[in-house]
Design a protein around this motif. Structure first.
Motif, PDB file in Angstrom:
ATOM      1  N   ILE A  23       0.830  -1.184  -0.066  1.00 36.16           N
ATOM      2  CA  ILE A  23       0.102   0.050  -0.050  1.00 36.16           C
ATOM      3  C   ILE A  23       0.831   1.470  -0.145  1.00 36.16           C
ATOM      4  O   ILE A  23       0.702   2.029  -1.064  1.00 36.16           O
ATOM      5  N   GLU A  24       1.917   1.101   0.806  1.00 34.34           N
ATOM      6  CA  GLU A  24       2.980   2.326   1.022  1.00 34.34           C
ATOM      7  C   GLU A  24       3.534   2.624  -0.519  1.00 34.34           C
ATOM      8  O   GLU A  24       3.525   3.837  -0.783  1.00 34.34           O
ATOM      9  N   ARG A  25       3.983   1.516  -0.847  1.00 35.92           N
ATOM     10  CA  ARG A  25       4.636   1.653  -2.377  1.00 35.92           C
ATOM     11  C   ARG A  25       3.546   2.292  -3.536  1.00 35.92           C
ATOM     12  O   ARG A  25       3.997   3.168  -4.221  1.00 35.92           O
ATOM     13  N   ALA A  26       2.325   1.828  -3.463  1.00 35.54           N
ATOM     14  CA  ALA A  26       1.418   2.034  -4.465  1.00 35.54           C
ATOM     15  C   ALA A  26       0.906   3.640  -4.199  1.00 35.54           C
ATOM     16  O   ALA A  26       0.909   4.165  -5.119  1.00 35.54           O
ATOM     17  N   LEU A  27       0.889   4.060  -3.072  1.00 28.78           N
ATOM     18  CA  LEU A  27       0.323   5.381  -2.805  1.00 28.78           C
ATOM     19  C   LEU A  27       1.494   6.710  -3.259  1.00 28.78           C
ATOM     20  O   LEU A  27       1.022   7.740  -3.525  1.00 28.78           O
ATOM     21  N   LYS A  28       2.609   5.997  -3.504  1.00 27.58           N
ATOM     22  CA  LYS A  28       3.690   7.079  -4.007  1.00 27.58           C
ATOM     23  C   LYS A  28       3.184   7.552  -5.446  1.00 27.58           C
ATOM     24  O   LYS A  28       3.626   8.320  -5.936  1.00 27.58           O
ATOM     25  N   SER A  29       2.248   6.667  -6.244  1.00 24.70           N
ATOM     26  CA  SER A  29       1.945   7.090  -7.491  1.00 24.70           C
ATOM     27  C   SER A  29       0.332   8.122  -7.430  1.00 24.70           C
ATOM     28  O   SER A  29      -0.090   8.394  -8.665  1.00 24.70           O
ATOM     29  N   ARG A  30       0.188   8.391  -6.273  1.00 24.66           N
ATOM     30  CA  ARG A  30      -1.141   9.196  -6.398  1.00 24.66           C
ATOM     31  C   ARG A  30      -1.208  10.403  -7.097  1.00 24.66           C
ATOM     32  O   ARG A  30      -0.068  10.974  -7.290  1.00 24.66           O
ATOM     33  N   GLU A  31      -2.389  10.927  -7.243  1.00 24.91           N
ATOM     34  CA  GLU A  31      -2.432  12.275  -7.975  1.00 24.91           C
ATOM     35  C   GLU A  31      -2.566  13.733  -7.015  1.00 24.91           C
ATOM     36  O   GLU A  31      -2.041  14.523  -7.540  1.00 24.91           O
ATOM     37  N   VAL A  36       3.898  14.888   0.344  1.00 26.46           N
ATOM     38  CA  VAL A  36       3.970  14.726   1.610  1.00 26.46           C
ATOM     39  C   VAL A  36       3.896  13.099   1.603  1.00 26.46           C
ATOM     40  O   VAL A  36       3.489  12.301   0.686  1.00 26.46           O
ATOM     41  N   SER A  37       4.442  12.517   2.832  1.00 32.70           N
ATOM     42  CA  SER A  37       4.356  10.807   2.783  1.00 32.70           C
ATOM     43  C   SER A  37       3.319  10.508   3.749  1.00 32.70           C
ATOM     44  O   SER A  37       3.046  10.966   4.636  1.00 32.70           O
ATOM     45  N   ALA A  38       2.457   9.465   3.219  1.00 29.85           N
ATOM     46  CA  ALA A  38       1.517   8.867   3.869  1.00 29.85           C
ATOM     47  C   ALA A  38       2.090   7.931   4.693  1.00 29.85           C
ATOM     48  O   ALA A  38       3.047   7.316   4.663  1.00 29.85           O
ATOM     49  N   ASN A  39       1.099   7.839   5.985  1.00 34.56           N
ATOM     50  CA  ASN A  39       1.701   6.965   6.950  1.00 34.56           C
ATOM     51  C   ASN A  39       0.586   5.915   6.955  1.00 34.56           C
ATOM     52  O   ASN A  39      -0.465   6.066   7.183  1.00 34.56           O
ATOM     53  N   ILE A  40       0.846   4.597   6.728  1.00 34.02           N
ATOM     54  CA  ILE A  40       0.064   3.458   6.784  1.00 34.02           C
ATOM     55  C   ILE A  40       0.370   2.751   8.124  1.00 34.02           C
ATOM     56  O   ILE A  40       1.473   2.248   8.302  1.00 34.02           O
ATOM     57  N   THR A  41      -0.575   2.445   8.881  1.00 27.54           N
ATOM     58  CA  THR A  41      -0.596   1.897   9.989  1.00 27.54           C
ATOM     59  C   THR A  41      -1.660   0.634  10.302  1.00 27.54           C
ATOM     60  O   THR A  41      -2.643   0.792   9.563  1.00 27.54           O
ATOM     61  N   ILE A  49      -4.735   4.859   7.087  1.00 30.37           N
ATOM     62  CA  ILE A  49      -3.833   5.772   5.986  1.00 30.37           C
ATOM     63  C   ILE A  49      -4.069   7.213   6.694  1.00 30.37           C
ATOM     64  O   ILE A  49      -5.458   7.504   6.871  1.00 30.37           O
ATOM     65  N   GLU A  50      -2.921   7.822   6.931  1.00 29.11           N
ATOM     66  CA  GLU A  50      -2.904   9.228   7.449  1.00 29.11           C
ATOM     67  C   GLU A  50      -1.864   9.954   6.653  1.00 29.11           C
ATOM     68  O   GLU A  50      -0.948   9.524   6.016  1.00 29.11           O
ATOM     69  N   SER A  51      -2.072  11.256   6.795  1.00 23.84           N
ATOM     70  CA  SER A  51      -1.139  12.065   5.943  1.00 23.84           C
ATOM     71  C   SER A  51      -1.233  13.474   6.646  1.00 23.84           C
ATOM     72  O   SER A  51      -2.196  14.049   6.985  1.00 23.84           O
ATOM     73  N   PRO A  52       0.050  14.372   6.374  1.00 25.46           N
ATOM     74  CA  PRO A  52      -0.128  16.013   6.785  1.00 25.46           C
ATOM     75  C   PRO A  52      -1.237  16.318   5.763  1.00 25.46           C
ATOM     76  O   PRO A  52      -1.310  16.089   4.683  1.00 25.46           O
ATOM     77  N   CYS A  53      -1.870  17.222   6.309  1.00 25.24           N
ATOM     78  CA  CYS A  53      -2.867  18.154   5.767  1.00 25.24           C
ATOM     79  C   CYS A  53      -2.472  19.558   5.039  1.00 25.24           C
ATOM     80  O   CYS A  53      -2.420  20.292   5.653  1.00 25.24           O
ATOM     81  N   CYS A  54      -1.984  18.933   3.942  1.00 25.23           N
ATOM     82  CA  CYS A  54      -1.385  20.136   3.012  1.00 25.23           C
ATOM     83  C   CYS A  54      -2.308  21.434   2.598  1.00 25.23           C
ATOM     84  O   CYS A  54      -1.908  22.468   2.470  1.00 25.23           O
ATOM     85  N   SER A  55      -3.472  21.002   2.172  1.00 21.33           N
ATOM     86  CA  SER A  55      -4.593  21.818   1.772  1.00 21.33           C
ATOM     87  C   SER A  55      -4.968  22.743   2.772  1.00 21.33           C
ATOM     88  O   SER A  55      -5.375  23.969   2.442  1.00 21.33           O
ATOM     89  N   ARG A  56      -4.719  22.391   4.146  1.00 24.94           N
ATOM     90  CA  ARG A  56      -5.193  23.027   5.389  1.00 24.94           C
ATOM     91  C   ARG A  56      -6.809  23.200   5.285  1.00 24.94           C
ATOM     92  O   ARG A  56      -7.303  24.072   6.079  1.00 24.94           O
ATOM     93  N   ASN A  57      -7.414  22.256   4.618  1.00 26.15           N
ATOM     94  CA  ASN A  57      -9.086  22.323   4.662  1.00 26.15           C
ATOM     95  C   ASN A  57      -9.457  21.925   5.765  1.00 26.15           C
ATOM     96  O   ASN A  57     -10.501  22.076   6.297  1.00 26.15           O
ATOM     97  N   ILE A  58      -8.959  20.794   6.192  1.00 32.52           N
ATOM     98  CA  ILE A  58      -9.261  20.072   7.253  1.00 32.52           C
ATOM     99  C   ILE A  58      -8.588  20.374   8.623  1.00 32.52           C
ATOM    100  O   ILE A  58      -9.175  20.781   9.806  1.00 32.52           O
ATOM    101  N   ASP A  59      -7.074  20.551   8.569  1.00 32.53           N
ATOM    102  CA  ASP A  59      -6.509  21.019   9.820  1.00 32.53           C
ATOM    103  C   ASP A  59      -5.607  22.367   9.530  1.00 32.53           C
ATOM    104  O   ASP A  59      -4.740  22.203   8.494  1.00 32.53           O
ATOM    105  N   VAL A  60      -6.026  23.410   9.877  1.00 28.45           N
ATOM    106  CA  VAL A  60      -5.396  24.604   9.309  1.00 28.45           C
ATOM    107  C   VAL A  60      -3.987  24.761   9.649  1.00 28.45           C
ATOM    108  O   VAL A  60      -3.317  25.584   9.216  1.00 28.45           O
TER     109      VAL A  60
END
Length: 117
Positions: A23-31, A36-41, A49-60
């Motif tokens: 999953i981690e490897r596949a998500l490197k091809s996302r659009e 940012v690096s996704a975290n798969i736990t 699957i978690e990730s930093p919120c770059c858009s700031r839409n969810i977490d400012v």
């Protein structure tokens, strides 16, 4: 334990490190949010699957947010893909798939922008 195949039928096959890395490897091809690096736990029966919120839409402040929850139903061999409704703070079923590759394809494209917000 089935001695022939080495599997305990009472235990779930997920999470496991091989699929987590897949999953981690596949998500490197996302659009979306490729920089940012996704975290798969591993979680009971699947993966978070978690990730930093770059858009700031969810977490400012750009903190780590929930992106998706994948759960494998070992009885039906179906993957359940959940998206996070951040306003309500709950997981909602998005879709079901037979193959993990179909799940990662969905997450990578995210045409409705419901995962990588």
């Amino acid at each position: 334990m089935n001695p022939i195949i080495g599997i305990n039928p009472g235990l779930s096959a997920h999470p496991n490190d091989i699929d987590r890395r897949r999953i981690e490897r596949a998500l490197k091809s996302r659009e979306r949010y490729r920089y940012v690096s996704a975290n798969i736990t591993g979680v009971a029966g699947g993966y978070l699957i978690e990730s930093p919120c770059c858009s700031r839409n969810i977490d400012v402040e750009g903190g780590v947010i929930d992106v998706a929850m994948l759960h494998h139903d070992r009885t039906s061999a179906i993957w359940h893909v959940f998206r996070k409704d951040h306003k309500q703070g709950i997981w909602k079923l998005h879709s079901t798939h037979r193959r993990l590759a179909a799940v990662t394809d969905l997450l990578n494209a995210d045409p409705e922008r419901v995962f990588w917000q």
